[in-house]
Design an enzyme around this catalytic site. Structure first.
Site, PDB file in Angstrom:
ATOM      1  CD  GLU A 157      -4.306  87.050  47.226  1.00 43.24           C
ATOM      2  OE1 GLU A 157      -3.286  86.575  47.931  1.00 43.24           O
ATOM      3  OE2 GLU A 157      -4.968  86.330  46.870  1.00 43.24           O
ATOM      4  CB  THR A 173      -1.784  82.075  41.776  1.00 43.35           C
ATOM      5  OG1 THR A 173      -2.090  81.274  42.766  1.00 43.35           O
ATOM      6  CG2 THR A 173      -3.149  82.527  41.227  1.00 43.35           C
TER       7      THR A 173
HETATM    8  N1  HSE Z   1      -9.619  83.025  41.543  1.00 42.80           N
HETATM    9  C1  HSE Z   1      -8.195  82.747  41.648  1.00 42.80           C
HETATM   10  C2  HSE Z   1      -7.745  82.080  40.274  1.00 42.80           C
HETATM   11  C3  HSE Z   1      -8.099  82.282  42.815  1.00 42.80           C
HETATM   12  O1  HSE Z   1      -8.402  80.885  40.288  1.00 42.80           O
HETATM   13  O2  HSE Z   1      -6.723  82.095  39.761  1.00 42.80           O
HETATM   14  C4  HSE Z   1      -6.484  82.077  43.207  1.00 42.80           C
HETATM   15  O3  HSE Z   1      -6.047  81.914  44.288  1.00 42.80           O
END
Ligand code: HSE
Length: 320
Positions: free
Chosen positions: A136, A189
């Site tokens: 990941e 992201t």
């Molecule tokens: N916790 C992470 C974020 C999840 O919010 O950036 C992203 O998949």
């Protein structure tokens, strides 16, 4: 020497909702569908090879060192001193990239889990966590287990420490349902993380800790009122909502339809609501979908109980 129990394994790794509003990087849960599938089989040719990838629009690399499922599997094989094993891998993507559904985490988990199963399950699911994490992290460069851990283990998973990978699995209340709606836009992201501040005011930290504690207690005590009062995110949601068209309109629609709470799924653009009961979850999903459709924005609704199992085998072939 471990015995090869199977010749070929097909596994399914589910989508996940990370953050769950107040648990940025430390809380996530799995849903039943969608999810990615990975097939692995023994091969006489030494080394791991990715022989086919479907559903990715040609975007994913077949080089195992550059592919999330490949990186996770290779990391596991290196740990076990088995990199000379001949293994063929197929990856079947069933959810979009940059969707907020934990797409790269699902592939990484599926890669590590499938190979572990093929070679006779030397490690437990929980022991696979660091290898799936390596896969990941190769995709988004960040180290957070809030998609990988629930995808692997199932249920609702709280991460006390991402560095130590110290995780606790909570059994979801029996009638807790999720309505997840994915609008057809892509959010990277990396971009959604860059817009967050490096530091937050103490008052926000206190609110967020209170809500996270409340949500965990509500889940453990099956107290839907406490769950509802706790699903608030004062850190990421106010900054990220601008990336999602009509986010607050969708939130109002979800709450009016009976949701316990509503927020962004992971880094978005998917949004989710937690609901008491399937019927409410279906109504909430429809109400949110209607808001996105009015933009107009295509969208898909996924209504699901919290998936208690995580990644699992869906087909297996024995040696001839
Ligand atoms: N916790 C992470 C974020 C999840 O919010 O950036 C992203 O998949």
């Amino acid at each position: 020497m471990l015995k090869d129990a199977v010749q070929e394994v097909r596994v399914f790794a589910p989508a996940t909702v990370a953050n769950v509003a107040c648990g940025y990087d430390v809380l996530g849960f799995a849903i039943d569908a969608p999810g990615d599938e990975v097939v692995v089989r023994h091969s006489p040719k030494p080394g791991l090879r990715i022989t086919a990838i479907t559903g990715d629009g040609g975007k994913l690399p077949k080089d195992p060192e550059k592919n999330t499922a490949g990186v996770a599997a290779l990391d596991l094989l290196r740990h076990l001193g088995m990199t000379d094993r001949g293994i063929e891998m197929e990856i079947h993507k069933k959810m979009p990239f940059g969707s907020g559904l934990g797409s790269s985490a699902a592939s990484a988990v599926a890669g590590a889990y499938a190979v572990n199963r093929l070679i006779g399950e030397p490690l437990t699911k929980k022991q696979l966590l660091p290898f799936a994490m390596a896969g990941e992290a190769s995709a988004d460069g960040a180290w957070h287990a809030d998609n990988v851990a629930p995808c692997l283990l199932g249920g609702i998973v709280f991460i006390r420490s991402n560095d130590e990978l110290d995780v606790a699995q909570l059994q979801p209340p029996a009638n807790l349902w999720a309505a997840v709606v994915h609008p057809d836009i892509e959010i990277l992201t990396k971009v959604a993380r860059e817009i967050l501040p490096a530091e937050i005011p103490l008052v926000n930290a206190t609110q967020q800790i209170g809500n996270l504690g409340g949500l965990l207690c509500g889940i453990i005590q099956e107290d839907y009122g406490l769950i509802s009062r706790s699903i608030h995110d004062v850190i990421a949601e106010p900054r990220r909502q601008k990336l999602i068209p009509e986010f607050y309109k969708a939130k109002r629609a979800a709450m009016a339809a009976g949701a316990l709470g509503f927020s962004i799924s992971g880094a978005g653009p998917s949004v989710f609501a937690l609901c008491e009961g399937e019927e409410t979850a279906r109504k909430v999903g429809e109400a949110v979908s209607k808001v996105f459709s009015s933009v107009p924005l295509g969208n898909q609704i996924h209504v699901s109980r919290i998936n208690p199992h995580g990644v699992h085998v869906i087909d297996e072939k024995s040696p001839a």
